[in-house]
Structures are given as C-alpha cells and as structure tokens.
Design a protein around this motif. Structure first.
Motif, PDB file in Angstrom:
ATOM      1  N   VAL A  78       0.849  -1.183   0.000  1.00 46.48           N
ATOM      2  CA  VAL A  78       0.000   0.000   0.000  1.00 46.48           C
ATOM      3  C   VAL A  78       0.889   1.239   0.000  1.00 46.48           C
ATOM      4  N   SER A  80       0.740   4.261   1.080  1.00 43.21           N
ATOM      5  CA  SER A  80      -0.023   5.153   1.957  1.00 43.21           C
ATOM      6  C   SER A  80       0.713   6.425   2.344  1.00 43.21           C
ATOM      7  N   ARG A 121      -9.778  -4.021  -6.721  1.00 39.08           N
ATOM      8  CA  ARG A 121      -9.154  -3.030  -5.853  1.00 39.08           C
ATOM      9  C   ARG A 121      -9.913  -2.928  -4.534  1.00 39.08           C
ATOM     10  N   HIS A 122     -11.235  -2.853  -4.616  1.00 37.43           N
ATOM     11  CA  HIS A 122     -12.048  -2.748  -3.403  1.00 37.43           C
ATOM     12  C   HIS A 122     -11.766  -3.926  -2.464  1.00 37.43           C
ATOM     13  N   TRP A 125      -8.188  -3.723  -1.075  1.00 38.63           N
ATOM     14  CA  TRP A 125      -8.106  -2.637  -0.091  1.00 38.63           C
ATOM     15  C   TRP A 125      -8.703  -3.092   1.246  1.00 38.63           C
ATOM     16  N   CYS A 129      -6.658  -3.339   4.782  1.00 39.58           N
ATOM     17  CA  CYS A 129      -7.103  -2.608   5.970  1.00 39.58           C
ATOM     18  C   CYS A 129      -7.327  -3.552   7.145  1.00 39.58           C
ATOM     19  N   TYR A 135      -4.540   1.973   7.884  1.00 42.42           N
ATOM     20  CA  TYR A 135      -4.773   2.396   6.496  1.00 42.42           C
ATOM     21  C   TYR A 135      -6.126   3.094   6.345  1.00 42.42           C
ATOM     22  N   GLN A 139      -6.450   6.845   4.650  1.00 40.82           N
ATOM     23  CA  GLN A 139      -7.258   7.222   3.491  1.00 40.82           C
ATOM     24  C   GLN A 139      -8.216   8.355   3.836  1.00 40.82           C
ATOM     25  N   LEU A 148      -2.557   0.878  -4.533  1.00 40.00           N
ATOM     26  CA  LEU A 148      -2.141  -0.474  -4.171  1.00 40.00           C
ATOM     27  C   LEU A 148      -1.306  -1.006  -5.325  1.00 40.00           C
TER      28      LEU A 148
END
Length: 168
Positions: A78, A80, A121-122, A125, A129, A135, A139, A148
């Motif tokens: 990630v 971030s 992606r969802h 993610w 998390c 994370y 966000q 990602l």
C-alpha cells in the motif's frame, strides 16, 4: 493529512525504520519479516517485505521495507505514506519501471506489478485494511486515492545484501 504532519510521523519513526531495514538485510531475512506494530495501531503479527527499485531520475538503487499481504499468490503493498497528500517516492519510482525486486523473509524474486482496479481493488483494499487497520484513517486523512501495487513473481533472485541500496 497534510504532508507536514505525515513528515513529522515519518521523522519520529525514521530510526525504527532504519534499524528494521538494517536488521532485515544483515540477517538475510531471518529477522524483520514479522514485526509487532501494535504501537502504531497495527497488529502484533504483521508481515513485511523488502522492495528494491531504481530511482527514476537518479538511477540509484533503493530498498524499502513495507507491510505486505498475499492475495491469490500476489504480494500486495500500500502506497499510503501515512496518509500524506502526495504519493511516496518509492511508488513513483516503481511505476516508472516494468519490474521490481521483492524479498520476503529469506526468499527473493524479480516481479512484475499491476494496480488493481474496480472490484478487485475494493476487495484488496479491504483485506489490507484488515491486516493494518491504520490504512483506514490514512485514506480518510487525504483526498488522494491511496494506490495499491500487486507483485507477481517472475524468477527467483539472490536475497538482498546490506550494500545493495542508498538511503532514500
């Protein structure tokens, strides 16, 4: 989160991150793969990989320790930057190239990468998390869409050496 705030957090953790990288490299991966990151809101058992990449303008080689997850045999990291409003340099450098080197514990490999989109992606993610709950707040603290990267092994390579990189 403002880049200034994120920079303060990174500065406070700089010694820890440098020691973590040195331990991982000097041990050939026998130390540093799994860390307790509960002190920063993470989990007691959190996996870390090393990512070796080339600077897109400097041409220098860098190694960065990153939290990772495994999704369907692909390694996920990630970008971030602690919720900063700009992408991390390591991410910008990786996407400027075709391949990247990754070390997980005592095994290393050259990898291709892609950025998941849409439903993939969802789902990825959400999984990341779960592995590292901070994370979610990272966000929330930025308008930037935190990227990602998913790495797929191409071929095995030698584990990284302490002299393999410059400090970023």
């Amino acid at each position: 989160m403002a880049d200034v705030d994120a920079a303060e957090i990174r500065a406070e953790r700089a010694d820890f991150m440098a020691e973590h990288l040195a331990s991982y490299l000097e041990s050939g991966g026998t130390r540093g793969h799994i860390l307790d990151v509960t002190s920063v809101g993470g989990r007691e058992i959190t996996t870390h990989c090393l990512v070796r990449y080339r600077g897109r303008t400097s041409g220098r080689v860098y190694v960065k320790p990153l939290i990772y997850g495994n999704v369907g045999g692909e390694i996920v990291v990630v970008a971030s930057k602690g919720g900063a409003d700009t992408h991390p340099e390591w991410y910008l450098n990786i996407i400027a190239g075709q391949t990247v080197d990754v070390q997980i514990a005592t095994q290393a490999f050259e990898a291709t990468w892609h950025e998941p989109e849409g439903t993939e992606r969802h789902n990825v993610w959400e999984y990341m998390c779960h592995l590292f709950p901070p994370y979610i707040n990272y966000q929330r603290s930025t308008s930037r869409h935190i990227p990602l990267l998913m790495f797929s092994a191409v071929r095995p390579i030698d584990v990284f050496e302490p002299g393999d990189s410059h400090s970023p």
